[in-house]
Design an enzyme around this catalytic site. Sequence first.
Site, mmCIF file in Angstrom:
data_model
loop_
_atom_site.group_PDB
_atom_site.id
_atom_site.type_symbol
_atom_site.label_atom_id
_atom_site.label_comp_id
_atom_site.label_asym_id
_atom_site.label_seq_id
_atom_site.Cartn_x
_atom_site.Cartn_y
_atom_site.Cartn_z
ATOM 1 N N GLU A 1 21.895 -22.465 -18.027
ATOM 2 C CA GLU A 1 20.993 -21.553 -17.307
ATOM 3 C C GLU A 1 21.785 -20.424 -16.652
ATOM 4 O OE1 GLU A 1 17.167 -24.165 -15.886
ATOM 5 O OE2 GLU A 1 19.123 -24.743 -15.068
ATOM 6 N N ASP B 1 0.839 -1.192 0.000
ATOM 7 C CA ASP B 1 0.000 0.000 0.000
ATOM 8 C C ASP B 1 0.875 1.242 0.000
ATOM 9 O OD1 ASP B 1 0.557 0.743 2.873
ATOM 10 O OD2 ASP B 1 -0.381 -1.203 3.206
#
Length: 727
Positions: A612, A532
């Site tokens: 990777e 928030d």
Amino acid sequence: MDIILKERETIFTLHTKHSTYQMMADRFGFLLHLYYGKKTSGTMEYLLQYADRGFSGNPSDAGEDRTYSMDALPQELPCQGTGDYRSPAIVVRDANGVFGCDLRYQGYSSLKGKYALEKLPAVYANEEEAETLEIYLKDSVMGLKVALLYGVLPELDIITRSARITNGGGQKIYLEKAQAACLDFVGGDFDLIRFYGRHAMERLFERTPVSHGVLGIGSRRGTSSHQYNPMMILAGSDTTEDFGSCYAMSFVYSGNFKGEAEKDQYNQTRALLGLSDEQFSYPLLSGETFVAPETVLTYSGKGLSQLSHNLHKCFRKHLCRGKYQTGMRPILINSWEAAYFDFNGETVFQLAKEAAELGIDMVVMDDGWFGKRDDDNSGLGDWIVNEKKLGEPLESLIQKINGLGVKFGIWFEPESVNEDSELFRDHSDWAFSIPKRSPVRARNQLILDFSRKEVVDAIFDKVCGILDQGNIEYIKWDLNRSLCDCYSAGTRDQGRVMHDYVLGVYDFLERLIQRYPNVLLEGCSGGGGRFDAGMLYYTPQIWCSDNTDALDRTQIQYGTSFGYPVSAVGSHVSAIPNHQTGRFTPFATRGITAMAGTFGYELDPQKLSEEEKEEIKKQILEYRKYADLIQEGLYYRLTNPFTENVGAWAFVSEDRTRVLFSAVAFLPHGNMPVQYIRFKGLREGCSYVDQASGQAYASDALMECGIPLPFRMGDYQAYQMYFEIVE
Ligand code: GLA
């Protein structure tokens, strides 16, 4: 800001670059809302229509005039007790338990710059960037005084609202509801857009027509919650990303809240967003003042993209603070999904070594390094380094890690305590629990009573005791349960506890950032359970979700993007099968999705193939190339991943010269139709060159017809293209 003093009325007009907000203190002293929308001149009191309406009563001031009713007039701060039966913003009870409040206009003042709020987060701006209007209201029977605060940031099309509510009478009173932001429209064919969800699936987009009755959002969990975000949008029913009117309300607060959108009996629309009135009954002694937390408002007449840009800019430039407000965020690797509780100092050092080789800036030691904490059943509250587990003191571990050229960050959960902890054994009364009742446990833990200063002080000292042990450059501040049993031994007025708790959290955070101004804070509450605007004042980034699955993240980040800037969104590449969904997504897809955030890794590189690892190195180089564009560019949602088979978004530099386009195609089908993604926000009449292929595209064609996504076999294929303008 225009203020027109008429004989019996005062009209206040707030102008931003593209919007106008107008209200009027009328002949009886009621503060009525007149207009909020596209920038306009003139006064709009003609919008108010009066009629004799049954069961809509009249204030005594109106005398014989039955057409004047608070039940029908649009208001700035509706109070319970004036004959308005819609949802109120303010409810007050006096010492005798009598409800009722009737606030009338007393005067105003205006000043340069933006007001600040005591002990609460708020948008800030300097004298050139903002102005403040204060309107004074008073209930003359109770002596209650309200200073309604309006902050206006014209360039950003932002208006903020808050209120200082003072008990000017001689008796103790109780605020039963104290919200500062109301938008009353005399009509409106609106949709309400809200962001609902659950743990590991937060801020999902939902758009519903506002029909008669009340549509609501809220939290009674003590935090803003995974379930509803404290931000909502009212959009015209035909408003899209690019066209139409819409209004955002975003609550700068991290605890219980309530948002409502109500179409009333006369088809007028009221929207309220502020503190929840449940478990809230805030006492005010004579002379005391309560500050209602701030709500940020913005209007866009150009659709939802613009609305989001207004909020993004406001939060990045006028809410986040400190070194990392604008500074590039470190790329970090976090130990949680790499090792969970199963690590020692060597594990963390190995992660740091891998980080150094891969080009990652920082290693974060997550949960499990303190007290007795080998699982989530014990140890919270004991902020003492478990040197036995680490195999060495924290200081030497950090020094070794720094020696590799890697920064070090650490995890805390300051508000929680396990019953199996030294802290609880010594201070069981510090945990929330109702006398004679057994408290509700969640993740086998309780919540510390942060409404009490002595509890905040004690935990603050313990946390500082750790932070002073070495060069800690990042803190992840977590909270892993909802509040319950919020009884405080520190007060007789239990109706203040949930709000005072939030003030306690803010006090702690404020002290922390003052004492460690160079430390980056990342907020977290089981992922995005406290995502928030209140937290953004202290923590410029927040772990967006515990769900790191790239596919789910396209939806979670899509929803989040309506109200919050990408610079706030904690997002990491994790391993496959994904730990939350079991899904396999390509490495590139995980990278591109995490790049719509603060970017980092949540895996153990030692378990990866050499291929990777090479991909990680490439991803990091790519990210660094675009980091400024990602953090500071304008974010455009190009598709809706809830309804389309592709999630696509783009970052466009403010000067429109650079564009980073990203897309994740979800499911392939046989003999697939071509998927075209239309761009947004480009400069018209120009060409943009794809820097990889050298191909030039006309900007208008990119925006009208889009770009065809080349078909690739396999699920969740991702695409990233970088364009520069040719003028
Ligand atoms: C929460 C966080 C995770 C991790 C764990 C540790 O769930 O969201 O990222 O830090 O806590 O317990």
